[in-house]
Scaffold this motif. Sequence first.
Motif, PDB file in Angstrom:
ATOM      1  N   ALA A  12      -5.039   8.274   7.763  1.00  0.00           N
ATOM      2  CA  ALA A  12      -6.439   8.107   8.172  1.00  0.00           C
ATOM      3  C   ALA A  12      -7.361   8.254   6.971  1.00  0.00           C
ATOM      4  N   VAL A  13      -7.066   9.091   6.097  1.00  0.00           N
ATOM      5  CA  VAL A  13      -7.891   9.319   4.919  1.00  0.00           C
ATOM      6  C   VAL A  13      -7.565   8.282   3.863  1.00  0.00           C
ATOM      7  N   ALA A  14      -6.359   7.717   4.049  1.00  0.00           N
ATOM      8  CA  ALA A  14      -5.817   6.866   3.011  1.00  0.00           C
ATOM      9  C   ALA A  14      -6.694   5.679   2.706  1.00  0.00           C
ATOM     10  N   PHE A  15      -7.237   5.003   3.712  1.00  0.00           N
ATOM     11  CA  PHE A  15      -7.902   3.726   3.425  1.00  0.00           C
ATOM     12  C   PHE A  15      -9.076   3.907   2.488  1.00  0.00           C
ATOM     13  N   GLU A  16      -9.630   5.079   2.525  1.00  0.00           N
ATOM     14  CA  GLU A  16     -10.753   5.299   1.621  1.00  0.00           C
ATOM     15  C   GLU A  16     -10.298   5.278   0.162  1.00  0.00           C
ATOM     16  N   THR A  17      -9.067   5.522  -0.002  1.00  0.00           N
ATOM     17  CA  THR A  17      -8.599   5.616  -1.373  1.00  0.00           C
ATOM     18  C   THR A  17      -8.180   4.279  -1.937  1.00  0.00           C
ATOM     19  N   PHE A  18      -7.913   3.273  -1.045  1.00  0.00           N
ATOM     20  CA  PHE A  18      -7.514   1.954  -1.573  1.00  0.00           C
ATOM     21  C   PHE A  18      -8.716   1.221  -2.080  1.00  0.00           C
ATOM     22  N   SER A  19      -8.585   0.689  -3.266  1.00  0.00           N
ATOM     23  CA  SER A  19      -9.713  -0.060  -3.814  1.00  0.00           C
ATOM     24  C   SER A  19      -9.755  -1.448  -3.243  1.00  0.00           C
ATOM     25  N   GLY A  20      -8.555  -1.912  -2.740  1.00  0.00           N
ATOM     26  CA  GLY A  20      -8.481  -3.299  -2.221  1.00  0.00           C
ATOM     27  C   GLY A  20      -7.816  -4.203  -3.232  1.00  0.00           C
ATOM     28  N   SER A  21      -7.747  -3.792  -4.456  1.00  0.00           N
ATOM     29  CA  SER A  21      -7.090  -4.625  -5.470  1.00  0.00           C
ATOM     30  C   SER A  21      -5.586  -4.418  -5.387  1.00  0.00           C
ATOM     31  N   CYS A  22      -4.837  -5.485  -5.720  1.00  0.00           N
ATOM     32  CA  CYS A  22      -3.383  -5.350  -5.713  1.00  0.00           C
ATOM     33  C   CYS A  22      -2.785  -6.434  -6.603  1.00  0.00           C
ATOM     34  N   SER A  23      -1.801  -6.039  -7.448  1.00  0.00           N
ATOM     35  CA  SER A  23      -1.163  -7.027  -8.313  1.00  0.00           C
ATOM     36  C   SER A  23       0.238  -7.341  -7.845  1.00  0.00           C
ATOM     37  N   PHE A  24       0.657  -6.666  -6.764  1.00  0.00           N
ATOM     38  CA  PHE A  24       1.933  -6.892  -6.109  1.00  0.00           C
ATOM     39  C   PHE A  24       3.129  -6.631  -7.014  1.00  0.00           C
ATOM     40  N   ASP A  25       2.936  -5.783  -8.067  1.00  0.00           N
ATOM     41  CA  ASP A  25       4.081  -5.367  -8.862  1.00  0.00           C
ATOM     42  C   ASP A  25       4.874  -4.315  -8.088  1.00  0.00           C
ATOM     43  N   GLU A  26       4.149  -3.548  -7.321  1.00  0.00           N
ATOM     44  CA  GLU A  26       4.763  -2.547  -6.445  1.00  0.00           C
ATOM     45  C   GLU A  26       4.752  -3.110  -5.038  1.00  0.00           C
ATOM     46  N   PRO A  27       5.430  -2.460  -4.108  1.00  0.00           N
ATOM     47  CA  PRO A  27       5.371  -2.952  -2.725  1.00  0.00           C
ATOM     48  C   PRO A  27       3.910  -3.024  -2.245  1.00  0.00           C
ATOM     49  N   TYR A  28       3.622  -4.097  -1.538  1.00  0.00           N
ATOM     50  CA  TYR A  28       2.212  -4.342  -1.175  1.00  0.00           C
ATOM     51  C   TYR A  28       1.655  -3.203  -0.335  1.00  0.00           C
ATOM     52  N   GLN A  29       2.521  -2.487   0.376  1.00  0.00           N
ATOM     53  CA  GLN A  29       2.044  -1.381   1.201  1.00  0.00           C
ATOM     54  C   GLN A  29       1.373  -0.314   0.345  1.00  0.00           C
ATOM     55  N   SER A  30       1.793  -0.230  -0.887  1.00  0.00           N
ATOM     56  CA  SER A  30       1.208   0.807  -1.737  1.00  0.00           C
ATOM     57  C   SER A  30      -0.243   0.498  -2.072  1.00  0.00           C
ATOM     58  N   CYS A  31      -0.678  -0.778  -1.898  1.00  0.00           N
ATOM     59  CA  CYS A  31      -2.095  -1.133  -2.101  1.00  0.00           C
ATOM     60  C   CYS A  31      -2.857  -1.039  -0.785  1.00  0.00           C
ATOM     61  N   GLY A  32      -2.181  -0.630   0.281  1.00  0.00           N
ATOM     62  CA  GLY A  32      -2.857  -0.548   1.590  1.00  0.00           C
ATOM     63  C   GLY A  32      -2.817  -1.869   2.336  1.00  0.00           C
ATOM     64  N   TYR A  33      -2.000  -2.816   1.836  1.00  0.00           N
ATOM     65  CA  TYR A  33      -1.909  -4.115   2.496  1.00  0.00           C
ATOM     66  C   TYR A  33      -0.946  -4.035   3.655  1.00  0.00           C
ATOM     67  N   SER A  34      -1.105  -4.890   4.588  1.00  0.00           N
ATOM     68  CA  SER A  34      -0.186  -4.849   5.739  1.00  0.00           C
ATOM     69  C   SER A  34      -0.042  -6.242   6.333  1.00  0.00           C
ATOM     70  N   GLN A  35       1.034  -6.359   7.143  1.00  0.00           N
ATOM     71  CA  GLN A  35       1.257  -7.620   7.845  1.00  0.00           C
ATOM     72  C   GLN A  35       0.649  -7.499   9.246  1.00  0.00           C
ATOM     73  N   SER A  36       0.167  -8.597   9.776  1.00  0.00           N
ATOM     74  CA  SER A  36      -0.411  -8.565  11.133  1.00  0.00           C
ATOM     75  C   SER A  36       0.687  -8.374  12.165  1.00  0.00           C
ATOM     76  N   GLU A  37       0.382  -7.643  13.192  1.00  0.00           N
ATOM     77  CA  GLU A  37       1.356  -7.422  14.264  1.00  0.00           C
ATOM     78  C   GLU A  37       1.599  -8.695  15.046  1.00  0.00           C
TER      79      GLU A  37
END
Length: 778
Positions: free
Chosen positions: A18-43
């Motif tokens: 719950a606190v996490a999203f505040e910490t994601f800047s929204g940027s992602c270079s996809f070198d790490e798993p995309y989840q680590s940037c707060g990205y997700s797949q739609s259900e």
Amino acid sequence: MGKVFASCLLTLAGLLPAVAFETFSGSCSFDEPYQSCGYSQSEHNDFNWEQVNTLLKPPSDPWMPSGSFMMVNTSGRFAGQRATLLLPQLKENDTHCIDFHYFVSSKSGSLPGFLNIYVTVNNGPLGSPIWNISGTATGTWNRAELAISTFWPNFYQVYFEVITSEQNGYLAIDEVKVLGHPCPKTPHFIWVKNVDVNAGQFASFVCMANGKAKTSDQLWLQGANRRDAPLKEIKVHNDRRFVATFNVVNTTKRDAGNYRCMIRTEGGVGVSNYAELVVKEPPVPIAPPQLSSVGATYMWIQLNANSINGDGPIIQREVEYRTTSGSWYDIQPVDSSSYKIGHLDPDTEYEISVLLTRPGEGGTGSPGPALRTRTKCADPMHGPRKLQVVEIKSRQITIRWEPFGYNVTRCHRYNLTILYKYQIGGLEQVREEVSWDAENTHPQHIITNLSPFTNVSVKLVLMNPEGRKESQELIVQTDEDVPSAVPLESIQSSTFEEKIFLQWREPAQTYGIITLYEISYKAVSSFDPEIDLSNQSGRILKSGNETHYLFFGLYPGTTYSFTIRASTAKGFGPSITSQFTTKISAPSMPAYELETPLNQTDSTVTVMLKPAQSRGAPVSVYQIIVEEERPRRTKKTAEALKCYPIPIHFQNSSILNSQYYFAAEFPPTVLSSALLFTVGDNKTYSGYWNTPLLPHKSYSVYYQAASRANGETKIDCVRIATKGAATHKPDPEPEEQSDHTVKIAGVIAGILLFVIIFLGVVLVMKKRRSYNSYTYYL
Ligand SMILES: *[C@@H]1O[C@H](CO)[C@@H](O)[C@H](O)[C@H]1NC(C)=O
Ligand SMILES: *[C@@H]1O[C@H](CO)[C@@H](O)[C@H](O)[C@H]1NC(C)=O
Ligand SMILES: *[C@@H]1O[C@H](CO)[C@@H](O)[C@H](O)[C@H]1NC(C)=O
Ligand SMILES: *[C@@H]1O[C@H](CO)[C@@H](O)[C@H](O)[C@H]1NC(C)=O
Ligand SMILES: *[C@@H]1O[C@H](CO)[C@@H](O)[C@H](O)[C@H]1NC(C)=O
Ligand SMILES: *[C@@H]1O[C@H](CO)[C@@H](O)[C@H](O)[C@H]1NC(C)=O
Ligand SMILES: *[C@@H]1O[C@H](CO)[C@@H](O)[C@H](O)[C@H]1NC(C)=O
Ligand SMILES: *[C@@H]1O[C@H](CO)[C@@H](O)[C@H](O)[C@H]1NC(C)=O
Ligand SMILES: *[C@@H]1O[C@H](CO)[C@@H](O)[C@H](O)[C@H]1NC(C)=O
Ligand SMILES: *[C@@H]1O[C@H](CO)[C@@H](O)[C@H](O)[C@H]1NC(C)=O
Ligand SMILES: *[C@@H]1O[C@H](CO)[C@@H](O)[C@H](O)[C@H]1NC(C)=O
Ligand SMILES: *[C@@H]1O[C@H](CO)[C@@H](O)[C@H](O)[C@H]1NC(C)=O
């Protein structure tokens, strides 16, 4: 690329989601798993994006790009399948730019799928894509930027969506960066404001942007209902700021929702915040107004507008009223819950409805349900006018008046009665009739069954349920007519032998002024069949003020009919006939010049009997009377009483002390011609004894005829002979002497005077009861 996100990943490991999203800047270079940037797949995905790192796993396909990125492989997919990658929710305080790379390739060169970008605000609806790719699959990395103007405290979320086409190929994104400065190529919207409108009006969205004004086809308004709103104008403030205005026209409730302004440039897209369009339905009362009271020209109504359909607040109330015929319409503002509508027409139906207004242009709702009501009638303006008589007859009159309309009757239910009165026989007759002609342009009415020559007072009464007004009174005298008959019982007569005095009265109904009476008379019959009646007729006229006439020169014993009729200026009325009979006259005796008989003996006297002339009635009997001459002073007074109505037989004469007796009686047939008759022939005629005369006495012989008719008897007589006494006695003389020579008797008068006077007095006393008239009635 991947190193930037190392710290992110570390932070994520130790914090709650719950606190996490505040910490994601929204940027992602996809070198790490995309989840680590707060990205997700739609259900709701049909399939997922793949994270690819060609450094770890070399590409098997030459069309695939190289590096670490997120990719969609459309090979083996049906068209229309969906894969959505969500960025974390972003809450920005300042102008920023989202920059990303994208890659599209396919063997055929056509697009293997559609890449759409959505931006939701506060987990709101997806809306339509703000950006997509079009054109061909280039097989190269390209760059695009998103200028999203949604700021704290609102948050937004970016969706990358791929929808497969039928082509096989690859779509990839990489290097998503949220930059802390404005987008270099795409203008940023500063604000767009909420809009409040009334349904039916247009809503104007004003979008202010930082950046260079673009051509209008690049600007549009994205609405909740996906309706494209036309751009009305672009106003350029300077080379760094412009304002674009969009109108949503003819708004309805369905247009309500969120709208945002967009601008699409070569390198990306600018999206404003959402502004809300609030569409308010103008208020409409649910119920019709209520009628409190109604008069002829006004109504009090209760607006009854507390329950409404639509939106408040109500800032103005109006009453709209119209005639149902459509001839009149008005609208008036109202400032309290009850209202008086004035200056209405009487007896007219109105529809009244209430209009309510809320703030804003077009805030007036349509009229509420109508109250339908009718004003009352007012009393008539005035009575009918110009009443006049156009035709007068003896029994009817025709009247006319000025036509009138609704402005006089002031009611549609009215009637016009004709009130008239007149006197008949001292009694006042009052009548009332309804005119059926009141609507006519030339109204008239015929009053019938009137009486001729009568003053009729006429007036018209205009009535409606509220009152009545009368016209002026008109007095008309009906025309004359022929009069009725002279009343039969009024015809009276005094009859004489040759005259009739006739009188009558005027007819019961004169029907005018009696100008003339016409009396026709005619002899109809007579007791005497011999009489020629052919001449006995005539006609006389009397003026109307004379109701009597003396008819003279008539025949006795004759019945006359009198026909009387009266006339007015209009002519003669019916006639009435009455009959009267003249009195009969005594027969007229033939003339006897000499009283000396034809033959004379001591006891007889022979006379010639001649028929008498009948007058009015035939002779019914002839009689011979013998009167003994006695020397009497009273003889002179008896001279007038010379006929003999009472038959006295000779036998009775002495008992009755009668001076005369009937010697004979004959029916008229015996004397149809002259007859010799001997007085004293000692025979009996019709029961009378013709006794022989006494020689020593003096007699006068009378011949008498009687007519009997119509209950009366008329007698005439004549002395036809005298006979002196055979022996010389002094007695017979005094008659002659007293008649002719008074002087001779002078000497002896002195001696006899006393005796005569004495005897005379005695005789008068005795005879008083005798014949006073020669006419008597049986
Ligand atoms: C893409 O998918 C097809 C079919 O499933 C597959 O043959 C191909 O190897 C895939 N490409 C990559 C690079 O995995
Ligand atoms: C944005 O501003 C709010 C209020 O000033 C603040 O609480 C918040 O931390 C700021 N967010 C960022 C990312 O700076
Ligand atoms: C992509 O965006 C443009 C511009 O808004 C639009 O005209 C086009 O229809 C969109 N393409 C698809 C496939 O949605
Ligand atoms: C909006 O309403 C007006 C008046 O009813 C009409 O003339 C006009 O065509 C409408 N415009 C649209 C876009 O529906
Ligand atoms: C009623 O109307 C007629 C014409 O329509 C007019 O001549 C007349 O004067 C009016 N009467 C009144 C009382 O207003
Ligand atoms: C009718 O009235 C007029 C005026 O009062 C009068 O002169 C006339 O005699 C009357 N006519 C009759 C028939 O009474
Ligand atoms: C005429 O109208 C009045 C008022 O409406 C009513 O009282 C009356 O009975 C009517 N008369 C006739 C004869 O119809
Ligand atoms: C009766 O009529 C006849 C003939 O018409 C005439 O000669 C005679 O004079 C008339 N008599 C009287 C009394 O009028
Ligand atoms: C009858 O009337 C006429 C004319 O008016 C007049 O000359 C005459 O004297 C009147 N007669 C009587 C009896 O009143
Ligand atoms: C009169 O009567 C006597 C006796 O009867 C007779 O003789 C004589 O002729 C008569 N005279 C005349 C004139 O008839
Ligand atoms: C008169 O005489 C006749 C016949 O003699 C007789 O019948 C009659 O009764 C007498 N009349 C009177 C009034 O004496
Ligand atoms: C009259 O007649 C009667 C009989 O009828 C007779 O007795 C008598 O004598 C007669 N008298 C004279 C005078 O002839």
